[in-house]
Design a protein around this motif. Structure first.
Motif, short mmCIF file in Angstrom:
data_model
loop_
_atom_site.label_atom_id
_atom_site.label_comp_id
_atom_site.label_asym_id
_atom_site.label_seq_id
_atom_site.Cartn_x
_atom_site.Cartn_y
_atom_site.Cartn_z
N THR A 191 31.84 22.25 17.72
CA THR A 191 30.57 21.78 18.27
C THR A 191 30.79 20.67 19.28
N LEU A 192 31.88 19.94 19.16
CA LEU A 192 32.21 18.91 20.13
C LEU A 192 33.08 19.46 21.25
N LYS A 193 34.07 20.26 20.90
CA LYS A 193 35.01 20.75 21.91
C LYS A 193 34.36 21.72 22.87
N TYR A 194 33.44 22.56 22.36
CA TYR A 194 32.78 23.55 23.22
C TYR A 194 31.26 23.36 23.18
N ALA A 195 30.84 22.10 23.33
CA ALA A 195 29.42 21.78 23.25
C ALA A 195 28.60 22.48 24.33
N TYR A 196 29.22 22.74 25.48
CA TYR A 196 28.48 23.36 26.59
C TYR A 196 28.21 24.84 26.35
N SER A 197 28.90 25.45 25.39
CA SER A 197 28.62 26.85 25.02
C SER A 197 29.15 27.09 23.62
N LEU A 198 28.30 26.91 22.64
CA LEU A 198 28.71 26.94 21.24
C LEU A 198 29.11 28.34 20.76
N HIS A 199 28.81 29.36 21.55
CA HIS A 199 29.16 30.72 21.13
C HIS A 199 30.58 31.10 21.52
N LEU A 200 31.28 30.28 22.28
CA LEU A 200 32.63 30.64 22.72
C LEU A 200 33.58 30.93 21.55
N PRO A 201 33.64 30.09 20.51
CA PRO A 201 34.51 30.42 19.38
C PRO A 201 34.12 31.74 18.70
N GLN A 202 32.82 32.04 18.67
CA GLN A 202 32.37 33.30 18.08
C GLN A 202 32.85 34.48 18.92
N LEU A 203 32.90 34.30 20.23
CA LEU A 203 33.42 35.34 21.11
C LEU A 203 34.88 35.65 20.77
N VAL A 204 35.67 34.60 20.58
CA VAL A 204 37.08 34.78 20.23
C VAL A 204 37.21 35.50 18.90
N LYS A 205 36.37 35.14 17.93
CA LYS A 205 36.39 35.83 16.62
C LYS A 205 36.13 37.32 16.77
N LYS A 206 35.13 37.65 17.60
CA LYS A 206 34.75 39.05 17.79
C LYS A 206 35.89 39.88 18.38
N LEU A 207 36.72 39.25 19.21
CA LEU A 207 37.74 39.98 19.94
C LEU A 207 39.05 40.13 19.17
N ARG A 208 39.10 39.64 17.94
CA ARG A 208 40.34 39.73 17.17
C ARG A 208 40.67 41.16 16.75
N ASN A 209 39.66 42.01 16.67
CA ASN A 209 39.90 43.37 16.19
C ASN A 209 38.94 44.34 16.86
N THR A 210 39.22 44.69 18.11
CA THR A 210 38.40 45.66 18.83
C THR A 210 39.31 46.63 19.57
N ALA A 211 39.04 47.90 19.45
CA ALA A 211 39.85 48.91 20.13
C ALA A 211 39.74 48.77 21.65
#
Length: 379
Positions: free
Chosen positions: A64-84
């Motif tokens: 929340t501090l490191k990516y305050a300007y876009s809080l969904h960025l870490p969620q984006l990385v999570k989503k991309l861990r396992n996609t064909a």
């Protein structure tokens, strides 16, 4: 309405051979340029593996501090861990420069697709005041240090991956697609690199500018854009602020989005569908209103006064120990204004400029703090 995260769910099992690379994939790569890949992308690495390692390297980090300007960025990385769809995409050549003395905030990373195509993604403005100041310098300078770094980076990638020797030892470009893109300032850097390099233009398929500013009129006078301009495309949300700054020569697509004002600069608020962005007819009256305010406060001034006012403003912010946009939450608005009034050497015009700009920044960033208080994005 669907957003970027929903798109990954919809397309996660469809490879690029079944569903070709498109504008939303370009935005995903551009958003990933914001991530800190230090110690992860030291050599070519698969995107899925890089995403797994990102969380291993950042265990316990308060995003929340490191990516305050876009809080969904870490969620984006999570989503991309396992996609064909993205499992065979590689990350390479990560570069990160942050220099407070020279006032540089720059980063870039390259994505290699299965067919050999390369996508150079430039980082936009992060939450640092250095990044914001570098952006504001673009209002009175044709070029900032990050522009040179962006061009140099693109040349290095081009020379390393697109040039090959023929039987006579002469170098010729490979027949492969090169894409450049970025969000916010990153989009501006992508356009700059493409516009200024004729040789690079031979291999460029498309340049994506996602809500990034344009350039001063004097910049366009330096380059012949006839060969590249029709391959540059800007995308802006309907309440766009940043994407309407300065002059634009490229085509612009307006996207439907949720939220209002600067909150729409966060691309996770843009509405998408499986085939691409949800389009809007034109930018909104809110965008027009904010642009009028910016024109009145800043753009109506000549270059000398813009530089003076911007330098004074960031001196005051530094005095108030505001280093990141999140620091606005700990420095009360009243305290900030009192801090400005203490600088008695200012003229009335300078004081009014500072009051207007900080009022604008506060009004446009307070929604960020509200989202921070409502979110929990720790790993």
């Amino acid at each position: 309405m669907l957003n970027l995260l929903d798109y990954i769910t919809l397309r996660k099992d469809l490879s690029f051979s079944k569903c070709p690379f498109q504008e939303i994939d370009a935005l995903i790569f551009s958003e990933l340029a914001y991530m800190d890949w230090d110690g992860i992308v030291d050599a070519p690495i698969s995107l899925s593996q890089a995403c797994v390692r990102f969380f291993q390297e950042n265990t316990g980090t308060d995003f929340t501090l490191k990516y305050a300007y876009s809080l969904h960025l870490p969620q984006l990385v999570k989503k991309l861990r396992n996609t064909a769809r993205y499992e065979n995409v590689e990350l390479l050549a990560y570069q990160n420069v942050f220099d407070e003395v020279q006032e540089i905030q720059f980063a870039a990373v390259t994505f290699r697709l299965e067919d050999g195509s390369l996508f150079i993604a430039y980082r936009g403005t992060d939450s640092s005041m250095i990044g914001w100041k570098e952006d504001m310098k673009m209002t009175y300078q044709d070029e900032v240090p990050s522009h040179q770094l962006a061009w140099k980076y693109a040349r290095e990638i081009y020379d390393a991956y697109f040039m090959r020797k023929n039987v006579w030892g002469h170098k010729r470009p490979k027949k492969a697609s090169l894409y450049l893109g970025g969000h916010s300032k990153g989009g501006n850097l992508a356009m700059y690199a493409a516009m200024r390099d004729k040789q690079l233009q031979q291999s460029i398929t498309k340049v994506y500018n996602f809500d990034g500013p344009g350039f001063r009129p004097s910049f366009y006078e330096q380059f012949d854009l006839s060969f590249i301009i029709d391959r540059i495309q800007s995308y802006v949300p309907k309440d766009t602020i940043i994407g309407r700054l300065l002059d634009h020569k490229e085509a612009v697509t307006v996207i439907d989005a949720v939220g209002s004002g600067l909150a729409q600069h966060d691309a996770f608020h843009w509405n998408v569908e499986a085939s691409g962005f949800v389009k809007a007819d034109h930018w909104s009256g809110k965008s027009d209103q904010i642009q009028e305010t910016i024109d009145q406060i800043l753009m109506s001034k000549d270059d000398e006064h813009r530089k003076l006012y911007i330098d004074v403003m960031f001196h005051v912010l530094d005095r108030l120990e505001i280093r990141q946009i999140t620091d606005f939450s700990s420095v009360g608005f009243r305290q900030g204004i009192n801090g400005i009034r203490e600088l008695t050497t200012m003229s009335n015009e300078e004081r009014k400029f500072l009051f207007d700009v900080i009022t604008f920044l506060w009004s446009q960033t307070k929604s960020v703090f509200i989202r921070m208080n409502q979110s929990d994005v720790k790993e």
